[in-house]
Write a protein that holds these residues in place. Structure first.
Motif, short mmCIF file in Angstrom:
data_model
loop_
_atom_site.label_atom_id
_atom_site.label_comp_id
_atom_site.label_asym_id
_atom_site.label_seq_id
_atom_site.Cartn_x
_atom_site.Cartn_y
_atom_site.Cartn_z
N TYR A 1 0.83 -1.19 0.00
CA TYR A 1 0.00 0.00 0.00
C TYR A 1 0.87 1.25 0.00
O TYR A 1 1.82 1.36 0.77
CB TYR A 1 -0.92 0.02 1.23
N TYR B 1 0.56 5.76 -0.49
CA TYR B 1 -0.37 6.88 -0.35
C TYR B 1 0.34 8.19 -0.69
O TYR B 1 1.54 8.34 -0.44
CB TYR B 1 -0.87 6.98 1.10
N TYR C 1 -0.28 12.25 0.30
CA TYR C 1 -1.01 13.24 1.07
C TYR C 1 -0.46 14.62 0.73
O TYR C 1 0.70 14.77 0.36
CB TYR C 1 -0.81 13.04 2.57
N GLN D 1 -0.16 18.41 2.75
CA GLN D 1 -0.28 19.03 4.07
C GLN D 1 -0.26 20.53 3.91
O GLN D 1 0.76 21.10 3.51
CB GLN D 1 0.87 18.59 4.99
N LEU E 1 -3.36 16.57 7.21
CA LEU E 1 -3.02 15.89 5.97
C LEU E 1 -4.29 15.43 5.27
O LEU E 1 -5.21 14.91 5.89
CB LEU E 1 -2.15 14.65 6.25
N PHE F 1 3.46 14.54 1.05
CA PHE F 1 4.05 13.40 1.72
C PHE F 1 3.59 12.11 1.07
O PHE F 1 2.40 11.92 0.81
CB PHE F 1 3.67 13.36 3.20
N GLN G 1 -1.92 -1.71 10.48
CA GLN G 1 -0.64 -1.44 9.87
C GLN G 1 -0.36 0.05 9.85
O GLN G 1 -1.04 0.80 9.16
CB GLN G 1 -0.60 -1.99 8.44
N PRO G 2 0.64 0.51 10.61
CA PRO G 2 0.95 1.94 10.57
C PRO G 2 1.58 2.31 9.25
O PRO G 2 2.15 1.48 8.55
CB PRO G 2 1.95 2.10 11.71
N GLN G 3 1.46 3.56 8.92
CA GLN G 3 2.05 4.05 7.69
C GLN G 3 3.42 4.65 7.98
O GLN G 3 3.65 5.27 9.00
CB GLN G 3 1.14 5.09 7.05
N PHE H 1 6.21 7.30 6.54
CA PHE H 1 6.20 8.50 5.72
C PHE H 1 7.57 8.86 5.20
O PHE H 1 8.59 8.62 5.85
CB PHE H 1 5.64 9.68 6.53
N GLY H 2 7.58 9.49 4.02
CA GLY H 2 8.79 10.09 3.49
C GLY H 2 9.00 11.47 4.10
O GLY H 2 8.20 11.95 4.90
N ASP H 3 10.11 12.12 3.71
CA ASP H 3 10.47 13.41 4.29
C ASP H 3 9.70 14.57 3.69
O ASP H 3 9.82 15.70 4.17
CB ASP H 3 11.97 13.66 4.09
#
Lengths: 114, 115
Positions: free
Chosen positions: A31, A33, A35, A37, A43, A90, A101-103, A105-107
């Motif tokens: 998965y 995603y 987003y 912000q 988000l 993001f 399941q936690p997500q 994230f990228g920077d």
């Protein structure tokens, strides 16, 4: 341990230009995603993908397109940049879409449309 | 539709003060709850999560949160904050049984800790 990698980190675009925000993950997560912000707004989900070849719209998809040709990559494309798309973007991934399941994230990519 | 409310936009504390950040959600079914933290210039990181069991959840860096089902709340707490806790904190929820895994985020609470 790269996790979720986004490029570029910063970009300034002129109105009407197009660009692709890159996102890749090395955790073999199904998965992914995207987003955006905005200040004071939390988000908002733009698009998500449950696996290679499968994508679906989130809450704010207008003006964006995505593709998912591989498990690792989930690029986000802006075809005709508009000032309203100035935001921080993001990318995130999770092993599955099941509840617990936690997500990861990228920077983020900070994008300004002028 | 699900929504998440974080009551405080900006909280300013001195070091060693106690912290409680409010989070309420609206959804009639069973949910999973998360708190994420975003340090200045960094990406979101998971602080803690609640799926089931003990409603008092302990996370990293001394944070904890309590799920109160009757109040639809999942408040974040820390007994004694440090300057390094300065960050933005996001509460998030997803509906149990959903297949997409997408989270609904609150608007965030900015925490500033004065040394």
């Amino acid at each position: 341990n790269a996790g979720v990698t986004q490029t570029p980190k910063f970009r300034i675009l002129k109105i009407g230009q197009s660009m692709t925000l890159q996102c890749t993950q090395d955790m073999n997560h199904n998965y992914m995603y995207w987003y955006r912000q905005d200040p004071g707004m939390g988000l908002k989900l733009i698009y998500y993908s449950v696996g290679a070849g499968i994508t679906d719209k989130g809450e704010v998809p207008n003006g964006y397109n995505v593709s998912r040709s591989t498990t690792e990559d989930f690029p986000l494309r802006l075809e005709l940049a508009a000032p309203s798309q100035t935001s921080v973007y993001f990318c995130a991934s999770s092993r599955s879409g099941t509840d617990n399941q936690p997500q990861h994230f990228g920077d983020g990519t900070r994008l300004s449309i002028l | 539709a699900q929504s998440v409310s974080q009551h405080n936009h900006h909280v300013i504390l001195s070091e060693a003060a106690s912290l409680e950040l409010g989070c309420n959600y609206s959804y009639g079914g069973t949910v999973n709850l998360f708190w994420y933290v975003q340090y200045p210039g960094q990406h979101l990181q998971l602080l803690l999560k609640y799926f089931s069991g003990d409603p008092l959840v302990k996370g990293i860096k001394g944070f904890e949160a309590e799920f109160i089902k009757s109040k639809f709340s999942f408040n974040l707490r820390k007994p004694s904050v440090q300057w390094s806790d300065t960050a933005e904190y996001f509460c998030a929820v997803n509906a149990r049984g959903g297949s997409q895994g997408n989270l609904i985020f609150g608007k965030g609470t900015k925490l500033s800790v004065k040394p």
